[in-house]
Design an enzyme around this catalytic site. Structure first.
Site, short mmCIF file in Angstrom:
data_model
loop_
_atom_site.label_atom_id
_atom_site.label_comp_id
_atom_site.label_asym_id
_atom_site.label_seq_id
_atom_site.Cartn_x
_atom_site.Cartn_y
_atom_site.Cartn_z
N HIS A 93 0.85 -1.19 0.00
CA HIS A 93 0.00 0.00 0.00
C HIS A 93 0.88 1.24 0.00
O HIS A 93 2.04 1.19 0.41
CB HIS A 93 -0.98 0.02 1.18
CG HIS A 93 -0.33 -0.07 2.53
ND1 HIS A 93 0.22 -1.23 3.03
CD2 HIS A 93 -0.15 0.87 3.50
CE1 HIS A 93 0.70 -1.01 4.24
NE2 HIS A 93 0.49 0.26 4.55
N HIS B 177 0.90 5.35 1.13
CA HIS B 177 0.26 6.41 1.91
C HIS B 177 0.36 7.71 1.14
O HIS B 177 1.43 8.07 0.64
CB HIS B 177 0.99 6.60 3.25
CG HIS B 177 0.90 5.43 4.16
ND1 HIS B 177 -0.03 5.35 5.17
CD2 HIS B 177 1.64 4.30 4.23
CE1 HIS B 177 0.14 4.23 5.82
NE2 HIS B 177 1.15 3.57 5.28
#
Length: 138
Positions: free
Chosen positions: A101, A103
């Site tokens: 992922h 940010h």
């Protein structure tokens, strides 16, 4: 492929509700439930890849382009002053959920999001060692 029990797999595939900012066939972008700053978002692939090392090149390229697209829109919408785009690989690097992922952290003048590190100095011995080791993998 999805990983059984992976919270980000479930969020990315709509099994767990989220505040979705964007979705396509490969990714979902959501607001982080524990934001470092107002508007902190996460880019999640719908398939499970534990980290950047295992993410296929085409998805890595798409993730970076999606990050650019999202922070461009978010900067206008949130009127923030800048962005940190952060991606951690492995527990020592701060990764806590082992599903790739990114940010997207809006930054505001004078905020206290606290992202950073203590800088050192590149000495000659380290420089030569790193250059020599990296040449083996060229």
């Amino acid at each position: 492929m999805k990983e059984e029990g992976c919270i980000f797999c479930k969020i990315a595939n709509g099994e767990i509700p989220s505040a979705t900012l964007y979705e396509d066939e490969d990714f979902r972008v959501i607001l982080d439930l524990g934001p470092a700053a107002k508007g902190h978002a996460l880019i999640l692939p719908k398939e499970h890849y534990p980290n950047l090392y295992e993410l296929p090149d085409e998805l890595a390229e798409k993730a970076v382009l999606l990050a650019k697209k999202m922070i461009t829109k978010m900067k206008k919408a949130l009127n923030c002053d800048g962005f940190n785009v952060v991606q951690n690989n492995g527990a020592p690097a701060g990764q806590t959920v082992f599903h790739f992922h990114m940010h997207l952290i809006p930054r505001y003048e004078g905020d206290h999001a606290g992202f950073g590190w203590n800088t050192g100095e590149l000495n000659a011995a380290d420089r030569e060692e790193i250059l020599t080791k990296m040449q083996k993998f060229s």
